[in-house]
Design a protein around this motif. Structure first.
Motif, PDB file in Angstrom:
ATOM      1  N   SER A 190      57.872  53.005 -17.880  1.00 14.68           N
ATOM      2  CA  SER A 190      58.636  53.813 -18.833  1.00 14.68           C
ATOM      3  C   SER A 190      60.079  53.330 -18.943  1.00 14.68           C
ATOM      4  O   SER A 190      60.739  53.559 -19.954  1.00 14.68           O
ATOM      5  CB  SER A 190      58.596  55.297 -18.452  1.00 14.68           C
TER       6      SER A 190
ATOM      7  N   TYR B 195      56.531  49.521 -22.661  1.00 12.81           N
ATOM      8  CA  TYR B 195      56.986  50.681 -23.436  1.00 12.81           C
ATOM      9  C   TYR B 195      55.862  51.228 -24.319  1.00 12.81           C
ATOM     10  O   TYR B 195      55.637  52.432 -24.379  1.00 12.81           O
ATOM     11  CB  TYR B 195      58.169  50.309 -24.336  1.00 12.81           C
ATOM     12  N   LYS B 196      55.149  50.327 -24.990  1.00 15.25           N
ATOM     13  CA  LYS B 196      54.043  50.749 -25.868  1.00 15.25           C
ATOM     14  C   LYS B 196      52.955  51.468 -25.078  1.00 15.25           C
ATOM     15  O   LYS B 196      52.417  52.479 -25.527  1.00 15.25           O
ATOM     16  CB  LYS B 196      53.431  49.544 -26.590  1.00 15.25           C
TER      17      LYS B 196
ATOM     18  N   GLU C 153      54.158  54.934 -24.238  1.00 15.09           N
ATOM     19  CA  GLU C 153      54.188  55.742 -25.461  1.00 15.09           C
ATOM     20  C   GLU C 153      52.785  56.152 -25.894  1.00 15.09           C
ATOM     21  O   GLU C 153      52.554  57.289 -26.289  1.00 15.09           O
ATOM     22  CB  GLU C 153      54.866  54.949 -26.575  1.00 15.09           C
ATOM     23  N   ASN C 154      51.836  55.239 -25.786  1.00 10.81           N
ATOM     24  CA  ASN C 154      50.460  55.510 -26.226  1.00 10.81           C
ATOM     25  C   ASN C 154      49.644  56.339 -25.243  1.00 10.81           C
ATOM     26  O   ASN C 154      48.614  56.900 -25.610  1.00 10.81           O
ATOM     27  CB  ASN C 154      49.722  54.200 -26.492  1.00 10.81           C
TER      28      ASN C 154
ATOM     29  N   SER D  83      53.313  59.654 -23.309  1.00 10.22           N
ATOM     30  CA  SER D  83      54.447  60.266 -23.997  1.00 10.22           C
ATOM     31  C   SER D  83      54.294  61.790 -23.969  1.00 10.22           C
ATOM     32  O   SER D  83      53.220  62.328 -23.696  1.00 10.22           O
ATOM     33  CB  SER D  83      54.515  59.794 -25.453  1.00 10.22           C
TER      34      SER D  83
END
Length: 134
Positions: free
Chosen positions: A48, A102-103, A106-107, A110
């Protein structure tokens, strides 16, 4: 014993209240876990923060992470060393892994994803509870 490893090349910090302060100073995260259960929280925290990581197969499998995509995966000590050096020195690879970290968070972790997951769990629990009493 671990504290005795402290040297010019190794900093042993001991307990840290806020890992964010450590992550903000790191270039590469290493997770050589051999046994695990549950969510590997320190890894998801590092991801993260966008800290590219080299991890063991057991941790990668727990989170369905792919080698050279979200993390680098090492199967033994020699491979850990090789991949840490590769990730540390290859700027293009480092940027790719950072972006994909990060992706991944987020996926999968999040606030929105966690809220949807919790809502689904609650709806299922309520449905089971209602069925039981009808």
């Amino acid at each position: 014993q671990v504290m005795e490893l402290n040297s010019d090349g190794i900093v042993v910090t001991g307990f840290v209240d806020d890992l964010g302060s450590c992550f903000n100073r790191c270039r590469v995260n290493v997770v050589p876990t051999r046994f695990a259960a549950g969510i590997p929280q320190k890894l998801t925290d590092a991801l993260s923060y966008g800290i590219p990581t080299v991890t063991s197969t057991i941790i990668a499998e727990q989170l369905d992470l792919q080698d050279y995509q979200q993390v680098l995966i090492a199967r033994d000590a020699k491979e850990f060393v090789r991949k840490v050096i590769e990730l540390y020195t290859d700027r293009e690879l480092w940027e790719k892994i950072r972006k994909n970290s990060y992706k991944f968070i987020e996926n999968n972790f999040s606030r929105e994803i966690m809220k949807k997951s919790l809502d689904m769990i609650m709806q299922k629990a309520l449905s089971i509870s209602n069925d039981k009493y009808q």
